[in-house]
Design a protein around this motif. Structure first.
Motif, short mmCIF file in Angstrom:
data_model
loop_
_atom_site.label_atom_id
_atom_site.label_comp_id
_atom_site.label_asym_id
_atom_site.label_seq_id
_atom_site.Cartn_x
_atom_site.Cartn_y
_atom_site.Cartn_z
N LYS A 1 48.76 36.87 40.16
CA LYS A 1 49.12 35.57 40.72
C LYS A 1 49.75 34.63 39.69
O LYS A 1 50.01 33.46 39.98
N ALA A 2 50.00 35.14 38.48
CA ALA A 2 50.60 34.34 37.41
C ALA A 2 49.81 33.06 37.14
O ALA A 2 50.37 31.97 37.00
N LEU A 3 48.50 33.22 37.02
CA LEU A 3 47.62 32.08 36.75
C LEU A 3 47.33 31.98 35.25
O LEU A 3 47.41 32.96 34.52
N PRO A 4 46.93 30.80 34.78
CA PRO A 4 46.58 30.66 33.36
C PRO A 4 45.29 31.41 33.03
O PRO A 4 44.42 31.59 33.89
N ARG A 5 45.17 31.82 31.78
CA ARG A 5 43.91 32.39 31.32
C ARG A 5 42.96 31.26 30.98
O ARG A 5 43.37 30.11 30.81
N MET A 6 41.67 31.59 30.85
CA MET A 6 40.70 30.51 30.64
C MET A 6 39.79 30.72 29.44
O MET A 6 39.03 29.83 29.09
N GLY A 7 39.84 31.87 28.80
CA GLY A 7 39.01 32.07 27.62
C GLY A 7 37.54 32.33 27.96
O GLY A 7 37.21 32.78 29.05
N PRO A 8 36.62 32.00 27.02
CA PRO A 8 35.22 32.42 27.15
C PRO A 8 34.37 31.53 28.05
O PRO A 8 33.25 31.16 27.72
N ILE A 9 34.91 31.17 29.20
CA ILE A 9 34.15 30.48 30.23
C ILE A 9 34.19 31.38 31.46
O ILE A 9 35.26 31.79 31.91
N PHE A 10 33.01 31.75 32.01
CA PHE A 10 32.93 32.87 32.94
C PHE A 10 32.49 32.50 34.35
O PHE A 10 32.22 33.38 35.16
N GLY A 11 32.41 31.21 34.65
CA GLY A 11 32.00 30.83 35.99
C GLY A 11 32.90 31.39 37.06
O GLY A 11 32.44 31.88 38.10
N ALA A 12 34.22 31.34 36.83
CA ALA A 12 35.16 31.84 37.83
C ALA A 12 35.01 33.34 38.05
O ALA A 12 35.23 33.83 39.17
N MET A 13 34.63 34.07 37.00
CA MET A 13 34.46 35.52 37.16
C MET A 13 33.32 35.82 38.13
O MET A 13 33.44 36.67 39.02
N LYS B 1 49.54 33.65 32.73
CA LYS B 1 50.10 32.63 31.85
C LYS B 1 49.15 32.35 30.69
O LYS B 1 48.05 32.88 30.64
N SER B 2 49.60 31.52 29.79
CA SER B 2 48.76 31.12 28.66
C SER B 2 47.61 30.24 29.12
O SER B 2 47.52 29.87 30.29
N ALA B 3 46.75 29.86 28.19
CA ALA B 3 45.48 29.21 28.54
C ALA B 3 45.66 27.80 29.09
O ALA B 3 46.45 27.01 28.58
N TYR B 4 44.89 27.52 30.13
CA TYR B 4 44.77 26.18 30.72
C TYR B 4 43.46 26.22 31.50
O TYR B 4 43.43 26.29 32.72
N SER B 5 42.36 26.15 30.76
CA SER B 5 41.04 26.41 31.34
C SER B 5 40.69 25.48 32.48
O SER B 5 40.05 25.89 33.46
N GLU B 6 41.07 24.20 32.37
CA GLU B 6 40.65 23.21 33.36
C GLU B 6 41.07 23.59 34.78
O GLU B 6 40.36 23.31 35.74
N ILE B 7 42.24 24.19 34.92
CA ILE B 7 42.70 24.56 36.26
C ILE B 7 42.53 26.04 36.55
O ILE B 7 42.48 26.45 37.71
N ALA B 8 42.47 26.86 35.52
CA ALA B 8 42.43 28.31 35.72
C ALA B 8 41.20 28.76 36.48
O ALA B 8 41.27 29.67 37.32
N GLU B 9 40.05 28.14 36.19
CA GLU B 9 38.82 28.56 36.86
C GLU B 9 38.92 28.38 38.37
O GLU B 9 38.62 29.29 39.14
N GLN B 10 39.34 27.21 38.80
CA GLN B 10 39.44 26.94 40.23
C GLN B 10 40.49 27.82 40.90
O GLN B 10 40.26 28.37 41.99
#
Length: 265
Positions: A231-243, A198-207
């Motif tokens: 899993k049809a999750l939002p993207r999060m952009g240039p924040i890499f903690g979840a990676m 999905k499109s960006a929603y960084s606040e929830i995408a990382e978790q």
């Protein structure tokens, strides 16, 4: 200072000998990771550190995946806690902006993640593309990968692949989830759906990305941005903690499952 003289034939022979010794060795693995981006390197570090024989295939002639592009080619990215603890452990310097939020240098992160994985015992092979999986039936399971030189594919040459076995295969190819996409198309009985991210929603995408990391079919795992794709999750952009954390989590899943099998045999 006198430079050791080595003739051209010896150079060739030494390269071929060392190369084929490696290929003979990693034709059989505990784990194959496809993609040397942040999640793939993180997974390789933890898997190799646990003692599992781990090979990473990267289609490019470099490692780091999306790290290198930073944010729109700026050379900094954001890392949030608790991923900062992992990075401190491998010597990455962090610039703190607020509690639990840090900027890191993209080149430093790529280099130190790769070094940590290699020092732990992982093998990283560049210029190799994984274009298919190996499977077995009864029960249905992914048991390895088919590999080709990336340059061969770029030249549009028809060349049959070599086969590499593994007890677990990890798709760390990013947004395209390339390995899982091939498996879902060629082995529909695996029951894998790929709705796309999905499109960006960084606040929830990382978790969500970390939580949904893991096995998607017997023997086949997703980590990093491949998770958002399937899993049809939002993207999060240039924040890499979840990676980084996703790589650690998939490693922990595989370690637990393979160790159970080792214990029972």
């Amino acid at each position: 200072m006198n430079v050791k003289q080595v003739d051209e034939t010896k150079i060739t022979r030494y390269i071929l000998r060392a190369t084929f010794e490696d290929w003979m060795d990693f034709s059989v693995n505990d784990v194959v990771i496809v993609g040397a981006g942040p999640s793939g390197l993180s997974a390789a570090y933890y898997l190799a550190k646990s003692g599992l024989k781990t090979t990473v295939f990267e289609r490019r002639l470099s490692f780091g995946g999306g790290i290198g592009g930073g944010a729109m080619l700026f050379h900094k990215i954001i890392i949030e806690s608790p991923a900062d603890e992992i990075l401190r452990g491998i010597g990455v310097r962090l610039h703190k902006f607020e509690e639990g939020v840090y900027a890191v240098d993209s080149a430093e992160l790529m280099a130190k993640l790769a070094t940590a994985a290699i020092d732990a015992g992982a093998k990283i092979i560049h210029g190799v593309t994984v274009d298919d999986v190996i499977f077995r039936e009864n029960p249905l399971r992914v048991t390895g990968v088919a590999v080709e030189w990336t340059a061969t594919q770029m030249a549009a040459l028809h060349v049959d692949p070599l086969f590499i076995s593994a007890r677990a295969v990890v798709d760390a190819t990013g947004h395209d989830a390339e390995v899982i996409s091939v498996a879902s198309r060629k082995l529909p009985e695996l029951g894998i759906a790929i709705p796309g991210e999905k499109s960006a929603y960084s606040e929830i995408a990382e978790q969500l990305t970390v939580e949904q990391t893991g096995e998607v079919a017997p023997g086949l795992y997703a980590t990093g941005m491949a998770v958002t794709e399937i899993k049809a999750l939002p993207r999060m952009g240039p924040i890499f903690g979840a990676m980084i954390l996703s790589g650690k989590r998939v490693a922990e899943d595989i370690i637990a499952k393979l160790n159970v099998k080792i214990h029972n045999t």
